[in-house]
Design a protein around this motif. Sequence first.
Motif, short mmCIF file in Angstrom:
data_model
loop_
_atom_site.label_atom_id
_atom_site.label_comp_id
_atom_site.label_asym_id
_atom_site.label_seq_id
_atom_site.Cartn_x
_atom_site.Cartn_y
_atom_site.Cartn_z
N TRP A 100 171.08 -32.73 74.71
CA TRP A 100 171.87 -31.52 74.49
C TRP A 100 173.35 -31.77 74.75
CZ3 TRP A 100 169.13 -26.51 76.54
CH2 TRP A 100 167.89 -26.38 75.92
N THR A 101 174.18 -31.11 73.96
CA THR A 101 175.62 -31.14 74.19
C THR A 101 175.95 -30.22 75.37
OG1 THR A 101 176.07 -29.26 72.74
CG2 THR A 101 176.02 -31.47 71.71
N ALA A 102 177.15 -30.32 75.88
CA ALA A 102 177.60 -29.44 76.96
C ALA A 102 177.51 -27.97 76.53
CB ALA A 102 179.01 -29.80 77.41
N LEU A 103 177.89 -27.69 75.28
CA LEU A 103 177.84 -26.32 74.77
C LEU A 103 176.40 -25.81 74.72
CD1 LEU A 103 179.47 -23.94 73.62
CD2 LEU A 103 179.11 -24.92 71.35
N GLU A 104 175.46 -26.65 74.27
CA GLU A 104 174.05 -26.24 74.24
C GLU A 104 173.54 -25.97 75.65
OE1 GLU A 104 172.37 -28.46 70.25
OE2 GLU A 104 172.72 -29.66 72.05
N ARG A 105 173.89 -26.82 76.59
CA ARG A 105 173.46 -26.61 77.98
C ARG A 105 174.02 -25.30 78.54
NH1 ARG A 105 174.07 -32.15 78.05
NH2 ARG A 105 176.15 -32.08 78.90
N ASP A 106 175.22 -24.94 78.09
CA ASP A 106 175.86 -23.71 78.55
C ASP A 106 175.25 -22.47 77.91
OD1 ASP A 106 177.84 -22.21 80.01
OD2 ASP A 106 178.93 -22.01 78.11
N LEU A 107 174.89 -22.54 76.63
CA LEU A 107 174.46 -21.35 75.88
C LEU A 107 172.95 -21.19 75.73
CD1 LEU A 107 177.16 -21.37 73.05
CD2 LEU A 107 177.13 -20.01 75.15
N VAL A 108 172.18 -22.24 76.00
CA VAL A 108 170.72 -22.17 75.86
C VAL A 108 170.10 -22.11 77.24
CG1 VAL A 108 168.65 -23.28 74.96
CG2 VAL A 108 170.78 -23.37 73.64
N ASP A 109 169.35 -21.03 77.48
CA ASP A 109 168.78 -20.79 78.80
C ASP A 109 167.36 -21.31 78.96
OD1 ASP A 109 171.10 -19.40 79.64
OD2 ASP A 109 170.40 -17.63 78.57
N ASP A 110 166.63 -21.43 77.86
CA ASP A 110 165.22 -21.80 77.97
C ASP A 110 164.76 -22.40 76.65
OD1 ASP A 110 162.68 -22.10 79.05
OD2 ASP A 110 162.22 -19.97 79.08
N ILE A 111 163.73 -23.21 76.71
CA ILE A 111 163.06 -23.74 75.52
C ILE A 111 161.60 -23.87 75.89
CG2 ILE A 111 163.69 -26.10 76.18
CD1 ILE A 111 163.69 -26.81 73.17
N ARG A 112 160.71 -23.33 75.03
CA ARG A 112 159.29 -23.42 75.35
C ARG A 112 158.42 -23.19 74.12
NH1 ARG A 112 156.56 -18.32 76.42
NH2 ARG A 112 158.04 -16.63 76.57
N TRP A 113 157.16 -23.61 74.26
CA TRP A 113 156.16 -23.44 73.21
C TRP A 113 155.60 -22.02 73.28
CZ3 TRP A 113 155.93 -27.09 69.67
CH2 TRP A 113 156.31 -28.40 70.00
N TRP A 114 155.41 -21.41 72.11
CA TRP A 114 154.86 -20.06 72.01
C TRP A 114 153.60 -20.07 71.15
CZ3 TRP A 114 157.37 -15.17 73.12
CH2 TRP A 114 158.60 -15.30 73.77
N SER A 115 152.56 -19.39 71.60
CA SER A 115 151.41 -19.15 70.74
C SER A 115 151.76 -17.97 69.84
CB SER A 115 150.16 -18.81 71.56
OG SER A 115 150.30 -17.52 72.15
N HIS A 116 151.03 -17.81 68.75
CA HIS A 116 151.28 -16.67 67.87
C HIS A 116 151.06 -15.37 68.63
CE1 HIS A 116 150.07 -13.50 65.00
NE2 HIS A 116 151.24 -13.85 64.52
N GLY A 117 150.01 -15.31 69.47
CA GLY A 117 149.74 -14.09 70.23
C GLY A 117 150.88 -13.73 71.17
N ASP A 118 151.42 -14.71 71.87
CA ASP A 118 152.55 -14.46 72.76
C ASP A 118 153.75 -13.94 71.98
OD1 ASP A 118 151.07 -15.36 74.92
OD2 ASP A 118 151.96 -17.37 74.89
N LEU A 119 153.99 -14.53 70.83
CA LEU A 119 155.11 -14.12 70.00
C LEU A 119 154.91 -12.71 69.46
CD1 LEU A 119 157.77 -15.22 68.94
CD2 LEU A 119 156.53 -16.18 67.01
N ALA A 120 153.70 -12.39 69.06
CA ALA A 120 153.41 -11.06 68.51
C ALA A 120 153.54 -9.97 69.58
CB ALA A 120 152.01 -11.03 67.91
N ARG A 121 153.30 -10.32 70.85
CA ARG A 121 153.33 -9.33 71.93
C ARG A 121 154.69 -9.18 72.60
NH1 ARG A 121 148.32 -11.71 72.71
NH2 ARG A 121 149.14 -13.21 74.19
N THR A 122 155.58 -10.12 72.40
CA THR A 122 156.84 -10.07 73.15
C THR A 122 157.72 -8.90 72.72
OG1 THR A 122 158.74 -11.33 73.93
CG2 THR A 122 158.18 -11.58 71.60
N GLY A 123 158.43 -8.36 73.68
CA GLY A 123 159.42 -7.33 73.40
C GLY A 123 160.83 -7.90 73.31
N GLU A 124 160.94 -9.23 73.45
CA GLU A 124 162.25 -9.88 73.40
C GLU A 124 162.69 -10.07 71.95
OE1 GLU A 124 162.96 -13.00 76.42
OE2 GLU A 124 160.79 -12.85 76.74
N ARG A 125 164.00 -10.21 71.76
CA ARG A 125 164.54 -10.46 70.41
C ARG A 125 164.17 -11.86 69.96
NH1 ARG A 125 170.72 -8.80 70.06
NH2 ARG A 125 170.58 -10.82 69.13
N VAL A 126 163.71 -11.95 68.70
CA VAL A 126 163.31 -13.23 68.12
C VAL A 126 163.91 -13.34 66.72
CG1 VAL A 126 161.36 -14.64 67.35
CG2 VAL A 126 161.13 -13.23 69.41
#
Length: 152
Positions: A100-126
């Motif tokens: 990651w670049t310094a800018l990516e480290r500054d602006l990206v808070d998380d990275i993770r694998w999502w199942s379809h079910g988790d994605l369908a249930r989330t209330g977060e912006r996607v």
Amino acid sequence: MRPTARVLLDRRDRILLMNGRLPGAAGGAWFTIGGGVEPGETYAEAAAREIREETGITDFELGPVVWLRQGVLRLPQVTLLKEQYIVARCGGGEPDRGGWTALERDLVDDIRWWSHGDLARTGERVFPPGLADRLPGVLSGRLPTEPESIPW
């Protein structure tokens, strides 16, 4: 105009998403890995580079472009993004932020694998909007014969 390669990176029916924000923006969102196509680079070459840089994963197989999307975003200047969403499959592994670049480290808070079910249930912006509804076909291998235009 900024050509952009977005990657639907699939690991055994899970998709890798990053959570971050644009410079100067308060709220974050989950989005696919990927980024700008560099001069002389194809969308597929950019997708492969972004997988390696943003995840550290080197063993993957690129598939077809399944979605096309374009719209205007302030980056900080107003920019027309022309996105191609490319399917890629890998055997797994946890993402490595070492590339990651310094800018990516500054602006990206998380990275993770999502199942379809988790994605369908989330209330977060996607992004892209409607990803959970479009994803089952991609994860099951039912891919369109021609890329589909999806809304901004």
